[in-house]
Design a protein around this motif. Sequence first.
Motif, short mmCIF file in Angstrom:
data_model
loop_
_atom_site.label_atom_id
_atom_site.label_comp_id
_atom_site.label_asym_id
_atom_site.label_seq_id
_atom_site.Cartn_x
_atom_site.Cartn_y
_atom_site.Cartn_z
N LEU A 58 0.83 -1.22 0.00
CA LEU A 58 0.00 0.00 0.00
C LEU A 58 0.86 1.27 0.00
CD1 LEU A 58 -2.70 -1.05 2.65
CD2 LEU A 58 -2.59 -1.60 0.22
N PRO A 61 -0.22 3.09 -5.51
CA PRO A 61 -1.47 2.52 -6.03
C PRO A 61 -1.22 1.84 -7.38
CG PRO A 61 -1.39 4.86 -6.47
CD PRO A 61 -0.10 4.52 -5.77
N GLU A 66 -6.63 -4.38 -8.46
CA GLU A 66 -6.93 -4.04 -7.07
C GLU A 66 -6.14 -4.94 -6.12
OE1 GLU A 66 -11.12 -4.59 -6.87
OE2 GLU A 66 -11.01 -6.78 -6.95
N VAL A 67 -6.03 -4.47 -4.89
CA VAL A 67 -5.32 -5.23 -3.85
C VAL A 67 -6.29 -5.44 -2.69
CG1 VAL A 67 -3.38 -5.23 -2.24
CG2 VAL A 67 -3.11 -4.19 -4.50
N VAL A 74 -8.50 -2.73 -0.45
CA VAL A 74 -7.88 -1.55 0.15
C VAL A 74 -7.17 -0.66 -0.86
CG1 VAL A 74 -7.61 -2.37 2.51
CG2 VAL A 74 -5.92 -3.03 0.79
N SER A 75 -6.70 -1.23 -1.94
CA SER A 75 -5.97 -0.39 -2.89
C SER A 75 -6.47 -0.63 -4.30
CB SER A 75 -4.47 -0.66 -2.82
OG SER A 75 -3.78 0.23 -3.65
N ALA A 79 -7.26 4.95 -5.03
CA ALA A 79 -7.11 4.91 -3.56
C ALA A 79 -6.19 6.02 -3.06
CB ALA A 79 -6.56 3.55 -3.14
N LEU A 81 -3.62 6.52 -0.60
CA LEU A 81 -2.82 5.62 0.25
C LEU A 81 -2.41 6.26 1.57
CD1 LEU A 81 -0.61 3.82 -2.41
CD2 LEU A 81 -2.81 3.15 -1.46
N LEU A 84 -4.43 5.30 4.32
CA LEU A 84 -4.35 3.88 4.71
C LEU A 84 -3.21 3.62 5.69
CD1 LEU A 84 -4.98 2.20 1.25
CD2 LEU A 84 -6.50 2.20 3.22
N ARG A 88 -2.20 0.14 7.29
CA ARG A 88 -0.88 -0.45 7.00
C ARG A 88 -0.17 -0.81 8.30
NH1 ARG A 88 1.38 3.56 3.54
NH2 ARG A 88 2.55 4.43 5.27
#
Lengths: 241, 384
Positions: A58, A61, A66-67, A74-75, A79, A81, A84, A88
């Motif tokens: 993370l 991006p 996507e992650v 989440v990503s 996103a 970051l 986040l 993280r």
Amino acid sequence: MSPPPVLSIRDVQRLYRSGDTTVRALDGVSLDIHRGEVVGISGPSGSGKSTLLLIAGLLEPPSAGEVLIDGRRVSHPAADLDRLRTFRRNHIGFIFQKANLIPFLTAVENVALALEIDHVPPRAARAYAGALLASLDLGHRLDNHPSRLSGGEQQRVAVARALANAPSLLLADEPTAALDSVRGRQVLQLFREIARTRQAAVAVVTHDQRALDLFDRTIELSDGRTRDGAVHGTPGAAGTH
Amino acid sequence: MNLAFKDIRFNLLRFLLTALGVAFLMMSSMGMVGLYRGIVADALLIIERIGADQWVVQGGRQGPFSEGSAISSTMDRRVEGIAGVASARRFVQFSQQFTRDGRQLRASVTGLDFPKDPGRWIPIVRGRPLASGHYEAVADMSIGLRLGEKVHLGQDDYTVVGLTRGMVDTGGDGLLFVTVNDAVAIAQRRTSEEVLLARAGAGPAAASRSSVPQDSKIAAVLVTLNPAVDPELVRRAVASWGDANVLSRAEQENLLLNQRLWRLRVQILAFTGVLLVVTGIVVSLIIYMLTMENLHEIAMLKLIGADNSVIIVMIAQQAFLIGASGLGLGLMLSRLVFPFFPRKVLILPGDVALLGIAVAVICAFASLLGISRALKVRAQEVLS
């Protein structure tokens, strides 16, 4: 129903602009890592290993795809970051080729800092950090600054710091590159132990061909793609070593 | 965990040297402000201490400090006759250079109207005030005379019976208090040739070469008013004579500060301003550079999920610690060093407080520079 993978990367692309040209650092990479699994990610320089790690961690991006971590999306390309950071902190631990310890903090303070940042009271943070370091055979080095520790010891402090918040995902970028083969294997065996005892998913980017036998699976990247036939091992079949 | 303190403790020498550098800048700023305050204090010293409500000076002049003044030595008797005047004292002051043990010394000879004024208002640190109408002196230590020492002035020897500290004139020369009559005698000293020429009829020409005009004996009359009297009535009475002018204490202070010392004050204030700007730039750069040195650690903090507040507090604390240490150390150095300076350097609590506020503003500005840079650092820079 089986639990979701700790890390799930789905059809991720990462494009960089360089003047008029577009560089595809990652091109449609998908990957799942489950609890208790230690996965090696290998490939030549420029193959996209580190980019994959940044996206999984993370820190960047994806341009597409996507992650998901612990089943949460989440990503993605849109996103933010920076927002986040707390996620993280609680879900991902990082280990690098260099230990990257904060030089003005002692070993135990480096580990306790990760806990205090997560609002653990200082006394409790220090006690837990001390216990964690002791479990990594560094009980006698708690009050030493990084400059007084050997490379292997520094790396173990970095591992302790990465584990402090009990993350479900551990990402390591060339963690053995600065160590001799014996110390390197010891660190990877430590990852195996962490994956087994803490049920964490561990992804290790490595060049080191000698250590491949210590992974549950290895994924080989080339030119930003997973090489055909280069995924060795079965997803979810952890702890066979 | 206080990251700022940990960093400082680990790099203590770097911190101390940085704080010392800031301290020298602070000391210089305090010195400039203190020099300004000292010059103002020295200029106003005699006006404030001598306790006169009004100064009767030569008509059409604004003496004796901002320009020359010479009035009759009997003017005090005329002034005493005005209704509402409690007392009138004669005053004279002039610079005098003399030799002692082969060394040239300078003093500002100041006449006290003994016995009306034996100089009890003078802050004597050793010895006593004047007790005799002639040949006694109270000297400021800055002149370099010792208690009990005899000094030859004019044609007579004067014994130093008392010593003061910090009693100087506008130019920084130490005050040497003698009786008015002695001061006039010292001022009127003429060579034998001057006397002969005067007798031969060249009086005015010879007299004009003396240190004070010979047809006038004193510089001013110091007037103390009865508490209930309207000062304006006394002023009008003196003005009606035509040969004298009256200045209040406030007017004397205003003349000194806003006319005689105006350029000097503006010059010092301008230098102080320049020094503060330089201090601000240097301190800001120091703090910014310290932040730059910690960029890798800041990236690491971001990587392990530290909130921005952790980074902001670390940078701001370091900035304010450097500022506070520099200010404290600068103040200490100032107190150690400035007493050895030839002119008075006056460090007032209010000025230190203002400098403290200036340092706080500088540190806040420097922190903002550092913080804005730190917040731009990306966590992945740990890998670079």
